[in-house]
Design a protein around this motif. Structure first.
Motif, short mmCIF file in Angstrom:
data_model
loop_
_atom_site.label_atom_id
_atom_site.label_comp_id
_atom_site.label_asym_id
_atom_site.label_seq_id
_atom_site.Cartn_x
_atom_site.Cartn_y
_atom_site.Cartn_z
N VAL A 135 -4.07 21.35 -122.19
CA VAL A 135 -4.37 20.52 -121.30
C VAL A 135 -5.66 20.83 -119.77
CG1 VAL A 135 -3.21 18.62 -118.88
CG2 VAL A 135 -1.88 19.50 -120.82
N ASN A 136 -7.20 19.77 -120.57
CA ASN A 136 -7.99 19.53 -119.66
C ASN A 136 -8.17 19.99 -118.08
OD1 ASN A 136 -10.69 19.33 -118.30
ND2 ASN A 136 -11.58 18.69 -120.11
N PRO A 137 -8.14 21.18 -116.96
CA PRO A 137 -7.61 21.64 -115.68
C PRO A 137 -8.72 20.13 -115.02
CG PRO A 137 -9.12 22.67 -116.13
CD PRO A 137 -8.79 22.18 -117.91
N VAL A 138 -9.72 20.10 -115.08
CA VAL A 138 -10.93 18.99 -114.51
C VAL A 138 -9.79 17.36 -114.84
CG1 VAL A 138 -12.56 17.98 -114.45
CG2 VAL A 138 -12.23 20.13 -115.32
N THR A 139 -9.94 16.32 -116.48
CA THR A 139 -8.95 15.44 -116.33
C THR A 139 -7.86 15.35 -116.29
OG1 THR A 139 -9.37 15.72 -119.43
CG2 THR A 139 -11.47 15.18 -116.85
N ARG A 140 -6.83 16.51 -116.62
CA ARG A 140 -5.89 16.63 -116.71
C ARG A 140 -5.09 15.68 -117.90
NH1 ARG A 140 -4.61 20.70 -114.12
NH2 ARG A 140 -5.40 20.48 -112.11
N ALA A 141 -5.97 15.79 -119.37
CA ALA A 141 -5.99 14.64 -120.56
C ALA A 141 -5.76 16.02 -121.45
CB ALA A 141 -6.63 14.16 -120.35
N VAL A 142 -5.15 15.79 -122.46
CA VAL A 142 -4.58 16.33 -123.67
C VAL A 142 -4.95 15.36 -124.42
CG1 VAL A 142 -2.11 15.92 -123.96
CG2 VAL A 142 -2.95 17.50 -124.47
N THR A 143 -6.24 16.29 -125.55
CA THR A 143 -6.77 16.32 -126.91
C THR A 143 -5.56 15.68 -127.91
OG1 THR A 143 -8.78 16.62 -125.90
CG2 THR A 143 -7.78 16.53 -128.48
N VAL A 144 -5.22 14.54 -128.43
CA VAL A 144 -4.32 14.29 -129.51
C VAL A 144 -5.08 13.83 -130.55
CG1 VAL A 144 -2.48 13.42 -130.34
CG2 VAL A 144 -2.41 14.00 -127.93
N ARG A 145 -4.80 14.98 -131.93
CA ARG A 145 -5.67 14.35 -133.30
C ARG A 145 -4.44 13.65 -134.42
NH1 ARG A 145 -9.35 18.88 -136.32
NH2 ARG A 145 -10.48 17.87 -134.43
N ALA A 146 -4.97 11.99 -134.83
CA ALA A 146 -3.71 11.58 -135.97
C ALA A 146 -4.54 11.62 -136.89
CB ALA A 146 -3.60 10.67 -134.40
N HIS A 147 -3.88 10.84 -137.83
CA HIS A 147 -4.65 10.93 -139.27
C HIS A 147 -4.18 9.52 -139.96
CE1 HIS A 147 -4.59 15.75 -140.87
NE2 HIS A 147 -5.64 15.31 -140.06
N ILE A 148 -5.52 9.54 -139.96
CA ILE A 148 -5.78 7.57 -140.91
C ILE A 148 -6.01 7.69 -142.60
CG2 ILE A 148 -6.44 5.46 -140.41
CD1 ILE A 148 -7.64 6.05 -137.93
N ASP A 149 -4.70 7.63 -142.84
CA ASP A 149 -5.31 7.08 -144.92
C ASP A 149 -6.77 6.10 -144.76
OD1 ASP A 149 -3.08 8.62 -145.35
OD2 ASP A 149 -1.38 7.32 -145.28
N ASN A 150 -7.28 6.66 -145.19
CA ASN A 150 -8.85 5.73 -145.91
C ASN A 150 -9.06 5.57 -146.74
OD1 ASN A 150 -11.04 4.13 -144.10
ND2 ASN A 150 -12.27 6.19 -144.88
N PRO A 151 -7.98 4.79 -148.36
CA PRO A 151 -8.35 4.55 -149.11
C PRO A 151 -9.62 3.93 -149.68
CG PRO A 151 -6.50 3.69 -148.72
CD PRO A 151 -6.73 4.11 -147.61
N ASP A 152 -9.78 2.37 -149.11
CA ASP A 152 -10.75 1.99 -149.31
C ASP A 152 -12.36 2.31 -148.75
OD1 ASP A 152 -9.17 0.34 -150.35
OD2 ASP A 152 -9.08 -0.76 -148.61
N ALA A 153 -12.51 3.79 -148.09
CA ALA A 153 -13.27 4.25 -147.43
C ALA A 153 -14.22 3.30 -146.84
CB ALA A 153 -14.39 4.24 -148.37
N LEU A 154 -13.34 2.50 -145.74
CA LEU A 154 -13.58 1.50 -144.53
C LEU A 154 -14.34 2.35 -143.90
CD1 LEU A 154 -11.11 -1.11 -144.64
CD2 LEU A 154 -13.85 -1.05 -145.67
N LEU A 155 -13.27 3.89 -142.79
CA LEU A 155 -13.72 4.45 -141.56
C LEU A 155 -14.34 5.13 -142.26
CD1 LEU A 155 -10.25 4.58 -140.21
CD2 LEU A 155 -12.33 2.50 -139.80
N ARG A 156 -15.83 5.21 -141.60
CA ARG A 156 -16.57 6.74 -141.05
C ARG A 156 -16.50 7.51 -140.29
NH1 ARG A 156 -19.97 5.36 -145.56
NH2 ARG A 156 -19.10 3.95 -147.11
N PRO A 157 -16.89 8.92 -140.06
CA PRO A 157 -16.98 9.68 -139.02
C PRO A 157 -17.85 9.48 -138.04
CG PRO A 157 -17.42 10.54 -141.38
CD PRO A 157 -17.22 9.30 -141.78
N GLY A 158 -17.48 9.56 -136.84
CA GLY A 158 -18.28 9.22 -135.66
C GLY A 158 -18.03 8.01 -134.97
N MET A 159 -17.51 7.06 -135.36
CA MET A 159 -16.65 6.09 -134.71
C MET A 159 -16.18 5.97 -134.17
SD MET A 159 -16.53 3.68 -138.62
CE MET A 159 -15.28 1.94 -137.74
N LEU A 160 -16.51 4.80 -133.06
CA LEU A 160 -15.57 4.87 -131.69
C LEU A 160 -13.91 3.73 -132.12
CD1 LEU A 160 -15.15 5.47 -128.48
CD2 LEU A 160 -16.07 2.95 -128.35
#
Length: 363
Positions: free
Chosen positions: A239-264
């Motif tokens: 847990v980040n001691p400054v923001t008191r937040a934890v990073t979570v990683r999720a996976h999204i299936d992308n068979p149509d290649a719509l999503l690209r790296p770096g998107m918000l």
């Protein structure tokens, strides 16, 4: 004398007119006309099943990502890909010049064959007991060394074929035929986007409900009105001691290649479902830090303080202050006074637009 009579007559006329107006106002009030209680629309406070949703902002990453470079220093003989190509693991992307290595390979192959022949002859002589065993051992060692030199030359020759390390989508081509490259020179990028990794931060208070396998949805401004199903794969170990937040990683299936790296992307995470007492948002009255509703009891509106919870789809949670089934003023709140009578829309005689007596059509 005549003036006094006229003045007395005027007073009598005014009194008669006032009495007539008072009778009409009283009748209008009893009929629910302009002088009656305000007309309102009421709704019943209802218990509904709602889900606690946590929202966050995340950034996408490729499942695998690499910048393709060379292992050796040499010039490019041939480029076998174009910008944005889809390639399979092992496909050759670039060929480097290899004339010297090809010649060395032929030399090492000849040496390996000669060492093999010598070993075979000495092995036959050993079976006839014509030579000592040590001669055969030396021949076997020479054969093994020749084989090793041959394999090393094959490996150096293979280093001049730059291959795709995994299946994915290529980026822009950064080199051309004839370019002299060295180890570390970027040739192109390669991303495996069949699965997209989505990293986002959650406050530590949600650590107890976030776990691998938990479903969530994500949305991007690039695709309005569309949501992407995802699942939590990993919860950060710190847990980040400054923001008191934890990073979570999720996976999204992308068979149509719509999503690209770096998107918000906007993440909505459903942590739990529960029953809540809900009232229309239009019924809320905010005064300072307190929230009120007008509860209707025996035809009167009573200003009641509530403990406001979450808001969802035009409804608001009332954690305390009212009970299920209780009527609240949903429309016409601005016309209501605390403790004053109200008329519900649809009541018999509740017609604020009725024509007053004496108007056209009254006979």
């Amino acid at each position: 004398m005549e003036i006094g009579v006229r003045w007395a007559g005027s007073c009598v006329v005014m009194l008669l007119l006032s009495a007539g107006c008072s009778d009409e106002e009283a009748e209008g009030s009893s009929r629910g006309g302009f002088g009656g209680p305000p007309l309102v629309v009421t709704k019943v406070a209802t218990v509904r099943s709602i889900a606690d949703i946590v929202e966050a902002i995340g950034t996408t990453q490729a499942n695998e990502s690499v910048t393709v470079t060379a292992k050796v220093t040499d010039s490019i003989r041939h480029v076998r890909f174009d910008d944005g190509d889809f390639v399979r693991e092992g496909d050759v992307l670039v060929e480097l010049t290899n004339e010297e290595q090809t010649a060395l390979l032929q030399e090492e192959e000849a040496g390996r064959e000669d060492a093999q022949n010598q070993y075979d002859r000495l092995k036959d002589l050993l079976e006839q007991r014509s030579i000592p065993v040590s001669d055969v051992d030396e021949a076997r060692a020479r054969l093994a060394a020749a084989e090793a030199r041959y394999q090393a030359t094959v490996a150096r020759l293979d280093d001049r074929l730059i291959r795709a390390p995994f299946t994915g989508l290529l980026g822009f081509r950064e080199v051309s035929a004839g370019t002299l490259i060295t180890p570390g020179t970027p040739i192109t990028t390669l991303d495996d986007i069949s699965v997209i990794k989505l990293d986002f931060a959650l406050p530590e208070v949600h650590l107890g409900v976030v776990h691998p396998g938990l479903s969530l949805t994500a949305a991007s401004a690039a695709f309005p009105g569309r949501s992407f199903a995802a699942s939590v794969r990993t919860v950060g170990s710190r847990v980040n001691p400054v923001t008191r937040a934890v990073t979570v990683r999720a996976h999204i299936d992308n068979p149509d290649a719509l999503l690209r790296p770096g998107m918000l992307m906007t993440v909505k995470l459903t942590t739990a479902s529960r029953n809540a007492l809900m009232v229309p948002e239009t019924a809320l009255v905010q005064r300072g830090m307190e929230t009120f509703v007008y509860a209707v009891t025996d035809g009167r509106a009573v200003m009641t303080t509530i403990d406001l919870g979450i808001r969802r789809d035009g409804w608001a949670e009332a954690r305390a202050g009212i009970t299920p089934g209780q009527e609240v003023v949903a429309e016409g709140v601005m016309k209501v006074r605390d403790g004053g009578p109200v008329r519900r829309a649809g009541q018999v005689g509740a017609n604020p637009g009725a024509a007053p007596r004496g108007s056209a059509g009254s006979g």
